[in-house]
Design a protein around this motif. Sequence first.
Motif, short mmCIF file in Angstrom:
data_model
loop_
_atom_site.label_atom_id
_atom_site.label_comp_id
_atom_site.label_asym_id
_atom_site.label_seq_id
_atom_site.Cartn_x
_atom_site.Cartn_y
_atom_site.Cartn_z
N GLY A 47 24.56 -2.84 54.08
CA GLY A 47 25.87 -2.70 54.71
C GLY A 47 26.76 -1.69 54.01
N ASP A 48 27.98 -2.11 53.68
CA ASP A 48 28.98 -1.22 53.10
C ASP A 48 28.64 -0.77 51.68
OD1 ASP A 48 30.52 -1.37 55.39
OD2 ASP A 48 31.64 -3.11 54.69
N SER A 49 27.61 -1.34 51.07
CA SER A 49 27.24 -0.93 49.71
C SER A 49 26.70 0.50 49.68
CB SER A 49 26.19 -1.89 49.13
OG SER A 49 26.73 -3.18 48.98
N ILE A 50 26.15 0.95 50.81
CA ILE A 50 25.68 2.33 50.91
C ILE A 50 26.81 3.14 51.54
CG2 ILE A 50 23.93 3.89 51.83
CD1 ILE A 50 22.90 1.87 49.77
N LYS A 51 27.31 4.12 50.80
CA LYS A 51 28.50 4.85 51.23
C LYS A 51 28.18 6.05 52.10
CE LYS A 51 30.97 2.01 48.87
NZ LYS A 51 31.69 0.94 49.59
N ALA A 52 26.96 6.59 52.01
CA ALA A 52 26.58 7.75 52.81
C ALA A 52 25.07 7.89 52.81
CB ALA A 52 27.23 9.02 52.27
N LEU A 53 24.55 8.46 53.89
CA LEU A 53 23.10 8.61 54.03
C LEU A 53 22.81 9.94 54.71
CD1 LEU A 53 20.61 5.87 55.14
CD2 LEU A 53 20.49 8.13 56.16
N VAL A 54 21.82 10.66 54.18
CA VAL A 54 21.37 11.92 54.79
C VAL A 54 19.87 11.82 55.06
CG1 VAL A 54 21.05 14.40 54.46
CG2 VAL A 54 23.17 13.30 53.69
N SER A 55 19.47 12.23 56.25
CA SER A 55 18.06 12.28 56.63
C SER A 55 17.67 13.73 56.85
CB SER A 55 17.83 11.48 57.92
OG SER A 55 16.58 11.78 58.51
N LEU A 63 16.37 25.85 53.68
CA LEU A 63 16.61 24.70 52.82
C LEU A 63 18.02 24.78 52.22
CD1 LEU A 63 15.54 22.09 51.61
CD2 LEU A 63 14.63 23.42 49.69
N GLU A 64 18.47 25.99 51.96
CA GLU A 64 19.84 26.17 51.46
C GLU A 64 20.86 25.67 52.48
OE1 GLU A 64 17.19 28.46 49.00
OE2 GLU A 64 17.42 28.33 51.18
N GLU A 65 20.57 25.88 53.77
CA GLU A 65 21.45 25.34 54.81
C GLU A 65 21.46 23.82 54.76
OE1 GLU A 65 21.32 26.89 58.80
OE2 GLU A 65 20.35 28.74 58.10
N VAL A 66 20.29 23.22 54.59
CA VAL A 66 20.19 21.77 54.48
C VAL A 66 21.02 21.27 53.30
CG1 VAL A 66 18.63 19.85 53.96
CG2 VAL A 66 17.92 21.63 55.58
N ILE A 67 20.90 21.96 52.17
CA ILE A 67 21.61 21.54 50.97
C ILE A 67 23.12 21.57 51.20
CG2 ILE A 67 22.13 22.18 48.59
CD1 ILE A 67 19.20 23.09 48.35
N GLU A 68 23.62 22.63 51.83
CA GLU A 68 25.06 22.73 52.09
C GLU A 68 25.53 21.61 53.01
OE1 GLU A 68 27.28 24.69 50.58
OE2 GLU A 68 25.53 25.22 49.36
N LEU A 69 24.74 21.31 54.03
CA LEU A 69 25.08 20.22 54.95
C LEU A 69 25.12 18.89 54.21
CD1 LEU A 69 22.84 21.31 57.95
CD2 LEU A 69 25.35 21.17 57.99
N ALA A 70 24.13 18.65 53.36
CA ALA A 70 24.07 17.38 52.62
C ALA A 70 25.22 17.27 51.64
CB ALA A 70 22.72 17.27 51.89
N VAL A 71 25.49 18.34 50.90
CA VAL A 71 26.59 18.31 49.93
C VAL A 71 27.91 18.02 50.63
CG1 VAL A 71 27.97 19.76 48.39
CG2 VAL A 71 25.48 19.75 48.19
N PHE A 77 28.05 14.32 51.65
CA PHE A 77 28.30 13.44 50.50
C PHE A 77 29.73 13.64 49.97
CE2 PHE A 77 23.51 13.36 49.91
CZ PHE A 77 23.39 12.04 50.32
N HIS A 78 30.22 14.86 49.95
CA HIS A 78 31.59 15.09 49.51
C HIS A 78 32.58 14.32 50.38
CE1 HIS A 78 31.28 19.13 47.10
NE2 HIS A 78 30.76 18.10 46.47
N LYS A 79 32.28 14.24 51.64
CA LYS A 79 33.19 13.57 52.59
C LYS A 79 33.21 12.06 52.39
CE LYS A 79 34.12 13.21 57.56
NZ LYS A 79 33.68 13.60 58.92
N HIS A 80 32.07 11.50 51.98
CA HIS A 80 31.96 10.04 51.98
C HIS A 80 31.67 9.41 50.62
CE1 HIS A 80 32.00 10.07 56.34
NE2 HIS A 80 31.09 11.02 56.33
N LEU A 81 31.28 10.20 49.63
CA LEU A 81 30.83 9.66 48.36
C LEU A 81 31.66 10.26 47.24
CD1 LEU A 81 28.48 7.70 47.62
CD2 LEU A 81 27.07 9.71 47.17
N PRO A 82 32.31 9.44 46.41
CA PRO A 82 33.18 9.97 45.35
C PRO A 82 32.39 10.88 44.39
CG PRO A 82 33.50 7.60 45.60
CD PRO A 82 32.31 7.97 46.44
N TYR A 83 33.05 11.96 43.95
CA TYR A 83 32.41 12.88 43.03
C TYR A 83 33.47 13.48 42.12
CZ TYR A 83 34.18 16.64 46.06
OH TYR A 83 34.99 17.49 46.77
#
Length: 219
Positions: free
Chosen positions: A127-135, A198-206, A209-215
């Motif tokens: 549930g809410d314990s997972i803050k963000a997920l990328v496939s 793959l660089e496009e994938v990385i930018e999308l994932a970052v 995660f920036h939007k949903h996961l504290p950093y």
Amino acid sequence: MKNILTQKEIEIPVDHIKLAGELTIPEEAKSIVVFVHGSGSSRYSPRNKQVAERLQEEGYATLLFDLLTQEEDKDYSNRFEIPVLRERLLGVLEWLQKQAETADLELGLFGASTGAAAALEAASVLGDSIKALVSRGGRPDLASHVLPLVKAPALFIVGGLDYGVITLNEQAFALIKGEKDLVIVEEATHLFDEPGKLEEVIELAVNWFHKHLPYKVKA
């Protein structure tokens, strides 16, 4: 690498076995992204390692680990036993939450191929314990029965030339009720091996995660 507090090979006890992994924790990390690799891959996946290195630069801790032992991986069918992979992942996440250096870190998941299905199933349990997920090039359809239960904001990334997998992702995407996005990377095949893809994938994932996961915000 700058600002690395911890980078080490570890063994995680799960289901009476030990799963090999590589744990990296930058200084002042607030979150950890756990990588769930696809069939036939391992913690040494060059694509996942490239994504992980970028996330580390952004201040995220990362864990790359093997879902199966070397002996188990010799049986091809084990790579598609999603319920088993889910339980392994849940065991690993529980272990992380018991370790002093990772207990306070928020959790994100990055799944590839069949690993994305295991990640989604684990997210449906936690549930809410997972803050963000990328496939990435995932098979979320293999977790279709639990997708309506997933609360974590989910990003599906698919190659524009990965035709069958696009359809499977679109069908699975429709079942997600929470925050979600589906991005098709044009002119990319399943492994995103084409130059720059793959660089496009990385930018999308970052960005996800920036939007949903504290950093750690850079100075």
